[in-house]
Write a protein that holds these residues in place. Structure first.
Motif, PDB file in Angstrom:
ATOM      1  N   GLN A 106      40.530  23.862  45.747  1.00  0.00           N
ATOM      2  CA  GLN A 106      41.734  23.410  46.451  1.00  0.00           C
ATOM      3  C   GLN A 106      42.207  22.061  45.909  1.00  0.00           C
ATOM      4  OE1 GLN A 106      41.133  21.631  50.271  1.00  0.00           O
ATOM      5  NE2 GLN A 106      42.944  22.601  51.178  1.00  0.00           N
ATOM      6  N   ARG A 107      41.264  21.154  45.645  1.00  0.00           N
ATOM      7  CA  ARG A 107      41.611  19.807  45.172  1.00  0.00           C
ATOM      8  C   ARG A 107      41.914  19.755  43.681  1.00  0.00           C
ATOM      9  NH1 ARG A 107      37.136  18.396  48.786  1.00  0.00           N
ATOM     10  NH2 ARG A 107      35.755  18.285  46.955  1.00  0.00           N
ATOM     11  N   GLY A 108      41.767  20.877  42.995  1.00  0.00           N
ATOM     12  CA  GLY A 108      42.019  20.901  41.566  1.00  0.00           C
ATOM     13  C   GLY A 108      40.884  20.385  40.724  1.00  0.00           C
ATOM     14  N   GLU A 109      39.702  20.252  41.315  1.00  0.00           N
ATOM     15  CA  GLU A 109      38.539  19.753  40.585  1.00  0.00           C
ATOM     16  C   GLU A 109      37.860  20.851  39.767  1.00  0.00           C
ATOM     17  OE1 GLU A 109      37.606  16.660  44.249  1.00  0.00           O
ATOM     18  OE2 GLU A 109      36.090  18.151  43.678  1.00  0.00           O
ATOM     19  N   ARG A 110      38.155  22.091  40.099  1.00  0.00           N
ATOM     20  CA  ARG A 110      37.643  23.258  39.375  1.00  0.00           C
ATOM     21  C   ARG A 110      38.765  24.273  39.232  1.00  0.00           C
ATOM     22  NH1 ARG A 110      32.249  24.788  38.968  1.00  0.00           N
ATOM     23  NH2 ARG A 110      30.701  23.449  39.975  1.00  0.00           N
ATOM     24  N   PRO A 111      38.699  25.107  38.182  1.00  0.00           N
ATOM     25  CA  PRO A 111      39.596  26.262  38.127  1.00  0.00           C
ATOM     26  C   PRO A 111      39.064  27.379  39.004  1.00  0.00           C
ATOM     27  CG  PRO A 111      38.146  26.258  36.222  1.00  0.00           C
ATOM     28  CD  PRO A 111      37.832  24.996  36.997  1.00  0.00           C
ATOM     29  N   GLY A 112      39.765  28.502  39.053  1.00  0.00           N
ATOM     30  CA  GLY A 112      39.261  29.659  39.774  1.00  0.00           C
ATOM     31  C   GLY A 112      37.914  30.087  39.229  1.00  0.00           C
ATOM     32  N   LEU A 113      37.081  30.642  40.089  1.00  0.00           N
ATOM     33  CA  LEU A 113      35.730  30.967  39.631  1.00  0.00           C
ATOM     34  C   LEU A 113      35.132  32.138  40.388  1.00  0.00           C
ATOM     35  CD1 LEU A 113      33.359  29.794  41.795  1.00  0.00           C
ATOM     36  CD2 LEU A 113      34.382  27.654  41.073  1.00  0.00           C
ATOM     37  N   LEU A 114      34.111  32.697  39.763  1.00  0.00           N
ATOM     38  CA  LEU A 114      33.227  33.685  40.374  1.00  0.00           C
ATOM     39  C   LEU A 114      31.847  33.057  40.499  1.00  0.00           C
ATOM     40  CD1 LEU A 114      34.026  36.902  38.299  1.00  0.00           C
ATOM     41  CD2 LEU A 114      34.684  36.461  40.662  1.00  0.00           C
ATOM     42  N   ARG A 115      31.283  33.127  41.679  1.00  0.00           N
ATOM     43  CA  ARG A 115      29.916  32.662  41.903  1.00  0.00           C
ATOM     44  C   ARG A 115      29.086  33.849  42.359  1.00  0.00           C
ATOM     45  NH1 ARG A 115      27.720  30.473  47.484  1.00  0.00           N
ATOM     46  NH2 ARG A 115      25.685  29.650  46.901  1.00  0.00           N
ATOM     47  N   ALA A 141      44.768  25.855  52.998  1.00  0.00           N
ATOM     48  CA  ALA A 141      46.011  25.480  52.323  1.00  0.00           C
ATOM     49  C   ALA A 141      45.735  25.253  50.837  1.00  0.00           C
ATOM     50  CB  ALA A 141      46.591  24.217  52.949  1.00  0.00           C
ATOM     51  N   GLY A 142      46.283  26.129  49.991  1.00  0.00           N
ATOM     52  CA  GLY A 142      46.169  25.934  48.554  1.00  0.00           C
ATOM     53  C   GLY A 142      45.054  26.682  47.858  1.00  0.00           C
ATOM     54  N   ALA A 143      44.249  27.463  48.586  1.00  0.00           N
ATOM     55  CA  ALA A 143      43.158  28.190  47.921  1.00  0.00           C
ATOM     56  C   ALA A 143      42.595  29.250  48.866  1.00  0.00           C
ATOM     57  CB  ALA A 143      42.042  27.242  47.477  1.00  0.00           C
ATOM     58  N   TRP A 144      41.901  30.222  48.267  1.00  0.00           N
ATOM     59  CA  TRP A 144      41.229  31.248  49.062  1.00  0.00           C
ATOM     60  C   TRP A 144      39.863  31.567  48.492  1.00  0.00           C
ATOM     61  CZ3 TRP A 144      40.272  35.368  45.895  1.00  0.00           C
ATOM     62  CH2 TRP A 144      41.176  35.666  44.871  1.00  0.00           C
ATOM     63  N   LEU A 145      39.003  32.022  49.389  1.00  0.00           N
ATOM     64  CA  LEU A 145      37.653  32.477  49.048  1.00  0.00           C
ATOM     65  C   LEU A 145      37.509  33.905  49.532  1.00  0.00           C
ATOM     66  CD1 LEU A 145      34.518  32.364  48.530  1.00  0.00           C
ATOM     67  CD2 LEU A 145      34.342  31.191  50.741  1.00  0.00           C
ATOM     68  N   PHE A 146      37.198  34.811  48.614  1.00  0.00           N
ATOM     69  CA  PHE A 146      36.904  36.199  48.967  1.00  0.00           C
ATOM     70  C   PHE A 146      35.417  36.406  48.723  1.00  0.00           C
ATOM     71  CE2 PHE A 146      36.901  40.768  48.937  1.00  0.00           C
ATOM     72  CZ  PHE A 146      37.953  41.124  49.777  1.00  0.00           C
ATOM     73  N   SER A 147      34.671  36.594  49.800  1.00  0.00           N
ATOM     74  CA  SER A 147      33.215  36.671  49.716  1.00  0.00           C
ATOM     75  C   SER A 147      32.751  38.091  50.024  1.00  0.00           C
ATOM     76  CB  SER A 147      32.582  35.690  50.697  1.00  0.00           C
ATOM     77  OG  SER A 147      31.185  35.622  50.514  1.00  0.00           O
ATOM     78  N   SER A 148      31.846  38.607  49.203  1.00  0.00           N
ATOM     79  CA  SER A 148      31.404  39.999  49.325  1.00  0.00           C
ATOM     80  C   SER A 148      29.890  40.093  49.198  1.00  0.00           C
ATOM     81  CB  SER A 148      32.063  40.863  48.244  1.00  0.00           C
ATOM     82  OG  SER A 148      33.466  40.700  48.264  1.00  0.00           O
ATOM     83  N   VAL A 149      29.314  40.988  49.981  1.00  0.00           N
ATOM     84  CA  VAL A 149      27.881  41.283  49.907  1.00  0.00           C
ATOM     85  C   VAL A 149      27.712  42.716  49.433  1.00  0.00           C
ATOM     86  CG1 VAL A 149      25.708  41.464  51.164  1.00  0.00           C
ATOM     87  CG2 VAL A 149      27.378  39.702  51.795  1.00  0.00           C
ATOM     88  N   PHE A 150      26.991  42.897  48.331  1.00  0.00           N
ATOM     89  CA  PHE A 150      26.720  44.213  47.746  1.00  0.00           C
ATOM     90  C   PHE A 150      25.249  44.541  47.986  1.00  0.00           C
ATOM     91  CE2 PHE A 150      30.101  42.169  45.452  1.00  0.00           C
ATOM     92  CZ  PHE A 150      31.031  43.167  45.189  1.00  0.00           C
ATOM     93  N   VAL A 151      24.995  45.637  48.668  1.00  0.00           N
ATOM     94  CA  VAL A 151      23.613  46.045  48.928  1.00  0.00           C
ATOM     95  C   VAL A 151      23.235  47.060  47.855  1.00  0.00           C
ATOM     96  CG1 VAL A 151      21.989  46.907  50.625  1.00  0.00           C
ATOM     97  CG2 VAL A 151      24.046  45.700  51.381  1.00  0.00           C
TER      98      VAL A 151
END
Length: 246
Positions: free
Chosen positions: A38-47, A176-186
């Motif tokens: 959100q603050r622009g300290e990182r680009p979009g990412l996958l964790r 405001a300004g970013a989203w997190l889509f979190s998923s759990v795969f079993v």
């Protein structure tokens, strides 16, 4: 323009992290990364990370009369109880699962909320199909943490389960300004997850059919987390550049 972010076709950084030993901190790490994006300290990412045994309660669960008993049941089964800020009802995960936090900046993050559930559900189902799982998007009767865009697997003659089982649960956190889509795969070893969920849902007097709690290797024996990671990254790379950080 990507499938999930019509504002951008920017590459995604890829982080694979080991669990810290503190399930609360591991859960909070996704929100920390969201703020950084959100603050622009990182680009979009996958964790990506494979968690220690954890029972993640939803906000509504905390208000249930049987919540304290559910916490005790979770602990008795060896799953650390935590409360997440996104998502619905209780979900369980352990080292046989994979958690994916997809985070991106977006000037109007709330506008794509529903569309992301649809797009990611199909992307995830396709990754499972690469491994031979008959994956579909949609709720199944009696599933834990029910959702319209759950990804489930259909049984075949090779399957250890005779009924459809939930394989992926998804949730979003939008600021405001970013989203997190979190998923759990079993992916592997569903028995402990099935047992703890049954105990927890009974404690809170919530309906849940334990047979719906399964893993990809119940549908296709031999499937493992490492193979699924490769399949999921392959699907992502069909739509954007993924830069692995070292």
């Amino acid at each position: 323009m990507t499938l999930w972010n019509p504002e951008s076709d920017a590459a995604l950084d890829f982080l694979f992290e080991e669990p810290s030993g503190d399930p609360v901190a591991d859960l909070g790490r996704g929100l920390d990364l969201l703020r950084q994006v959100q603050r622009g300290e990182r680009p979009g990412l996958l964790r990506f990370y494979r968690p220690d045994p954890t029972l993640a309660f939803g906000q509504r669960d905390v208000r249930m009369a049987g919540y304290e008993q559910a916490v005790a049941a979770s602990t008795a089964h060896g799953f650390a109880p935590v409360v997440r800020k996104a998502g619905g009802r209780a979900a369980a995960y352990h080292r046989g699962t994979l958690i994916v936090d997809h985070i991106e900046p977006h000037s109007e993050a709330i506008l794509g909320h529903q569309r992301r559930f649809e797009v990611f559900g199909e992307l995830y189902a396709q990754a499972l199909r690469q491994l031979g799982v008959q994956a579909r998007v949609g709720a199944i009767p009696g599933e834990y943490c029910p959702g319209d865009f759950s990804v489930h697997g259909l049984p075949t003659e090779l399957s250890r389960s005779a009924v459809p089982v939930k394989l992926v649960g998804t949730a979003q956190r939008v600021i405001a300004g970013a989203w997190l889509f979190s998923s759990v795969f079993v992916i592997e070893d569903s028995a402990p997850i099935r047992a703890v969920l049954d105990a927890v849902y009974q404690a809170m007097d919530l309906e849940m059919d334990p047979s719906t709690a399964g893993a990809a290797d119940d549908m296709v024996p031999g499937v493992n987390v490492e193979d699924f990671i490769d399949a999921l990254l392959s699907e992502y790379r069909q739509h954007t550049t993924v830069n692995e950080l070292v």
